[in-house]
Design a protein around this motif. Structure first.
Motif, PDB file in Angstrom:
ATOM      1  N   ALA A 191      41.589  20.845  46.962  1.00 18.13           N
ATOM      2  CA  ALA A 191      40.790  22.298  47.258  1.00 18.13           C
ATOM      3  C   ALA A 191      41.267  23.227  46.339  1.00 18.13           C
ATOM      4  CB  ALA A 191      40.289  22.127  48.209  1.00 18.13           C
ATOM      5  N   PRO A 192      40.938  23.334  45.439  1.00 19.25           N
ATOM      6  CA  PRO A 192      41.888  24.938  45.303  1.00 19.25           C
ATOM      7  C   PRO A 192      41.565  26.205  45.770  1.00 19.25           C
ATOM      8  CG  PRO A 192      41.356  23.886  43.244  1.00 19.25           C
ATOM      9  CD  PRO A 192      40.480  23.395  44.059  1.00 19.25           C
ATOM     10  N   ARG A 193      41.714  27.430  46.338  1.00 20.26           N
ATOM     11  CA  ARG A 193      41.651  28.607  46.685  1.00 20.26           C
ATOM     12  C   ARG A 193      41.656  29.543  46.413  1.00 20.26           C
ATOM     13  NH1 ARG A 193      45.617  28.288  52.094  1.00 20.26           N
ATOM     14  NH2 ARG A 193      47.130  28.143  50.330  1.00 20.26           N
ATOM     15  N   PRO A 194      40.984  30.645  46.782  1.00 23.60           N
ATOM     16  CA  PRO A 194      41.450  31.754  45.711  1.00 23.60           C
ATOM     17  C   PRO A 194      42.616  32.327  45.883  1.00 23.60           C
ATOM     18  CG  PRO A 194      40.197  32.448  47.464  1.00 23.60           C
ATOM     19  CD  PRO A 194      40.363  31.156  47.733  1.00 23.60           C
ATOM     20  N   ALA A 195      43.334  32.441  44.473  1.00 25.02           N
ATOM     21  CA  ALA A 195      44.704  33.480  44.496  1.00 25.02           C
ATOM     22  C   ALA A 195      44.419  34.213  43.974  1.00 25.02           C
ATOM     23  CB  ALA A 195      44.864  32.412  43.061  1.00 25.02           C
ATOM     24  N   GLY A 196      46.155  34.804  43.441  1.00 24.13           N
ATOM     25  CA  GLY A 196      46.766  36.339  44.485  1.00 24.13           C
ATOM     26  C   GLY A 196      47.042  36.295  42.454  1.00 24.13           C
ATOM     27  N   ALA A 197      48.070  37.802  42.087  1.00 25.63           N
ATOM     28  CA  ALA A 197      48.079  38.253  41.150  1.00 25.63           C
ATOM     29  C   ALA A 197      49.135  38.649  40.608  1.00 25.63           C
ATOM     30  CB  ALA A 197      47.163  37.996  39.717  1.00 25.63           C
ATOM     31  N   PHE A 198      50.141  38.890  39.656  1.00 29.93           N
ATOM     32  CA  PHE A 198      50.923  40.291  39.543  1.00 29.93           C
ATOM     33  C   PHE A 198      50.738  40.913  38.761  1.00 29.93           C
ATOM     34  CE2 PHE A 198      54.779  37.460  41.452  1.00 29.93           C
ATOM     35  CZ  PHE A 198      54.589  38.001  42.813  1.00 29.93           C
ATOM     36  N   PHE A 199      50.699  42.619  39.279  1.00 31.15           N
ATOM     37  CA  PHE A 199      50.276  43.297  37.561  1.00 31.15           C
ATOM     38  C   PHE A 199      51.334  44.450  37.999  1.00 31.15           C
ATOM     39  CE2 PHE A 199      47.968  47.223  36.070  1.00 31.15           C
ATOM     40  CZ  PHE A 199      47.011  46.309  35.286  1.00 31.15           C
ATOM     41  N   VAL A 200      52.285  43.852  36.212  1.00 31.07           N
ATOM     42  CA  VAL A 200      53.524  44.268  36.025  1.00 31.07           C
ATOM     43  C   VAL A 200      53.535  46.085  35.062  1.00 31.07           C
ATOM     44  CG1 VAL A 200      55.843  43.972  34.469  1.00 31.07           C
ATOM     45  CG2 VAL A 200      54.387  41.664  36.115  1.00 31.07           C
ATOM     46  N   LYS A 201      53.885  46.447  36.442  1.00 34.27           N
ATOM     47  CA  LYS A 201      54.415  48.308  34.903  1.00 34.27           C
ATOM     48  C   LYS A 201      55.327  48.282  34.895  1.00 34.27           C
ATOM     49  CE  LYS A 201      49.581  50.027  37.456  1.00 34.27           C
ATOM     50  NZ  LYS A 201      48.811  50.830  38.097  1.00 34.27           N
ATOM     51  N   GLY A 230      59.748  29.254  37.701  1.00 28.99           N
ATOM     52  CA  GLY A 230      59.948  27.815  38.476  1.00 28.99           C
ATOM     53  C   GLY A 230      58.194  27.366  37.980  1.00 28.99           C
ATOM     54  N   THR A 231      57.741  28.543  37.031  1.00 28.00           N
ATOM     55  CA  THR A 231      56.030  27.937  37.176  1.00 28.00           C
ATOM     56  C   THR A 231      56.046  28.552  35.318  1.00 28.00           C
ATOM     57  OG1 THR A 231      55.261  30.010  37.157  1.00 28.00           O
ATOM     58  CG2 THR A 231      56.027  28.839  39.282  1.00 28.00           C
ATOM     59  N   PRO A 232      54.448  27.635  35.270  1.00 28.78           N
ATOM     60  CA  PRO A 232      54.555  28.103  33.643  1.00 28.78           C
ATOM     61  C   PRO A 232      54.141  29.591  33.494  1.00 28.78           C
ATOM     62  CG  PRO A 232      52.817  26.563  34.703  1.00 28.78           C
ATOM     63  CD  PRO A 232      53.776  26.812  35.426  1.00 28.78           C
ATOM     64  N   ILE A 233      53.188  30.084  34.601  1.00 28.31           N
ATOM     65  CA  ILE A 233      53.301  31.330  34.449  1.00 28.31           C
ATOM     66  C   ILE A 233      53.534  32.311  33.526  1.00 28.31           C
ATOM     67  CG2 ILE A 233      51.886  33.411  35.318  1.00 28.31           C
ATOM     68  CD1 ILE A 233      50.557  30.940  35.553  1.00 28.31           C
ATOM     69  N   GLU A 234      53.720  32.705  32.323  1.00 25.29           N
ATOM     70  CA  GLU A 234      54.169  34.143  31.750  1.00 25.29           C
ATOM     71  C   GLU A 234      53.229  34.563  30.844  1.00 25.29           C
ATOM     72  OE1 GLU A 234      56.536  31.187  28.877  1.00 25.29           O
ATOM     73  OE2 GLU A 234      55.050  31.771  27.394  1.00 25.29           O
ATOM     74  N   ALA A 235      53.532  35.889  30.521  1.00 30.32           N
ATOM     75  CA  ALA A 235      52.820  36.602  29.813  1.00 30.32           C
ATOM     76  C   ALA A 235      53.896  37.437  28.387  1.00 30.32           C
ATOM     77  CB  ALA A 235      52.501  38.105  30.328  1.00 30.32           C
ATOM     78  N   SER A 236      53.679  37.685  27.428  1.00 31.57           N
ATOM     79  CA  SER A 236      53.935  38.248  26.901  1.00 31.57           C
ATOM     80  C   SER A 236      53.371  38.512  25.353  1.00 31.57           C
ATOM     81  CB  SER A 236      54.989  37.474  25.453  1.00 31.57           C
ATOM     82  OG  SER A 236      54.156  36.620  24.636  1.00 31.57           O
ATOM     83  N   GLY A 237      54.257  40.416  24.926  1.00 35.24           N
ATOM     84  CA  GLY A 237      54.018  40.792  23.922  1.00 35.24           C
ATOM     85  C   GLY A 237      52.946  42.837  24.558  1.00 35.24           C
ATOM     86  N   PHE A 238      53.782  42.951  25.351  1.00 30.86           N
ATOM     87  CA  PHE A 238      53.130  43.923  25.522  1.00 30.86           C
ATOM     88  C   PHE A 238      53.418  45.065  26.008  1.00 30.86           C
ATOM     89  CE2 PHE A 238      54.766  41.225  29.668  1.00 30.86           C
ATOM     90  CZ  PHE A 238      55.143  42.368  30.724  1.00 30.86           C
ATOM     91  N   ASP A 239      53.599  46.282  26.946  1.00 32.61           N
ATOM     92  CA  ASP A 239      54.686  47.526  26.734  1.00 32.61           C
ATOM     93  C   ASP A 239      54.691  48.227  27.811  1.00 32.61           C
ATOM     94  OD1 ASP A 239      52.256  49.098  25.691  1.00 32.61           O
ATOM     95  OD2 ASP A 239      52.341  48.926  24.192  1.00 32.61           O
ATOM     96  N   ASP A 240      55.189  49.513  27.818  1.00 28.50           N
ATOM     97  CA  ASP A 240      54.946  50.055  28.881  1.00 28.50           C
ATOM     98  C   ASP A 240      53.804  50.334  29.614  1.00 28.50           C
ATOM     99  OD1 ASP A 240      55.213  51.777  26.696  1.00 28.50           O
ATOM    100  OD2 ASP A 240      56.274  53.174  27.829  1.00 28.50           O
ATOM    101  N   LYS A 241      53.447  51.007  27.874  1.00 29.69           N
ATOM    102  CA  LYS A 241      51.695  51.053  28.184  1.00 29.69           C
ATOM    103  C   LYS A 241      50.484  50.128  28.010  1.00 29.69           C
ATOM    104  CE  LYS A 241      53.571  55.048  26.843  1.00 29.69           C
ATOM    105  NZ  LYS A 241      53.758  56.230  27.645  1.00 29.69           N
ATOM    106  N   ASP A 242      51.001  48.999  28.228  1.00 31.65           N
ATOM    107  CA  ASP A 242      49.790  48.348  28.496  1.00 31.65           C
ATOM    108  C   ASP A 242      50.153  47.131  29.973  1.00 31.65           C
ATOM    109  OD1 ASP A 242      47.336  46.507  27.665  1.00 31.65           O
ATOM    110  OD2 ASP A 242      48.725  45.302  26.133  1.00 31.65           O
ATOM    111  N   PRO A 243      49.981  47.497  30.956  1.00 33.40           N
ATOM    112  CA  PRO A 243      50.052  46.459  31.983  1.00 33.40           C
ATOM    113  C   PRO A 243      50.199  44.442  31.892  1.00 33.40           C
ATOM    114  CG  PRO A 243      49.473  48.464  32.906  1.00 33.40           C
ATOM    115  CD  PRO A 243      48.921  48.486  31.544  1.00 33.40           C
TER     116      PRO A 243
END
Length: 225
Positions: free
Chosen positions: A106-116, A134-147
């Motif tokens: 039963a999944p629970r409410p999750a948190g997140a990182f907000f990278v600035k 160690g996880t499949p979570i990733e983000a790409s193509g952002f910059d210092d103006k777009d967290p």
């Protein structure tokens, strides 16, 4: 003489048998299979992987069932994404060559990182890539103006790796709480900077933060979560 030949022949067969046993393929016993079911899921998001081995992964079927194959034998932890805002981590022990059935999850409410991202001066930061180790979570193509948002993440502590062209690769560690967002303010250090320049840019003081001298990102003092 005939008896001696017979004994030699039998001995040779015995050695061949031992050799065959020694060459048995033990590969199937080094991994197992894990099966389970999510009680809540979004088919477009749901993904089950193994912490530390994100390449071992599985989606879910229409009933939320999943099957993970070739899971390394021994203690393991499942990293489960269910919906855009729900996730879970499940510990288990995998027996080589066997199948493990996980109780309904039963999944629970999750948190997140907000990278600035931050960089001093007028130097531009583009095409940044960030991933949760160690996880499949990733983000790409952002910059210092777009967290960037990294999630959903089950409650726990994680390492985050960040890279950008022209800057030293950076790693930070922090934790997320259930249903909350943790802000990561990361100072990027230009490649080729001397030790003194790194200290001037990111600080080399004591405390729990990593020093810029070791090539790791430094969270700013005002960071809180």
């Amino acid at each position: 003489m005939r008896r001696q030949c017979l004994i030699l022949t039998l001995s040779s067969l015995g050695l061949l048998g031992l050799g065959a046993c020694g060459s048995l393929d033990n590969e199937p016993f080094r991994a197992g299979t894990v099966r389970g079911r999510l009680t809540e899921f979004d088919p477009a998001v749901a993904l089950v992987s193994v912490v530390g081995a994100p390449g071992v992964r599985s989606g879910v079927d229409a009933q939320g069932r999943f099957t993970l194959e070739d899971v390394p034998a021994g203690p393991a932890e499942l990293f489960i994404l269910a919906t855009e805002d729900k996730a879970e981590r499940v510990t288990l022990t995998v027996q080589g060559g066997q199948s493990v059935d996980v109780p309904d999850v039963a999944p629970r409410p999750a948190g997140a990182f907000f990278v600035k991202l931050h960089v001093r001066g007028s130097r531009k930061v583009t095409d940044v890539k960030a991933s949760v180790d160690g996880t499949p979570i990733e983000a790409s193509g952002f910059d210092d103006k777009d967290p960037a948002r990294l999630g959903p993440l089950p409650e726990g502590c994680y390492g985050v790796s960040i890279s950008a062209p022209g800057f030293s690769s950076t790693s930070v560690q922090d934790c997320v709480d259930t249903g909350k967002q943790t802000v990561l303010n990361v100072e990027l250090i230009p490649e080729g900077s001397s030790g003194e320049e790194r200290c001037a840019l990111a600080g080399c003081g004591g405390g729990d933060s990593h020093s810029a001298m070791d090539g790791r990102g430094v969270k700013r003092p005002e960071d809180s979560h």
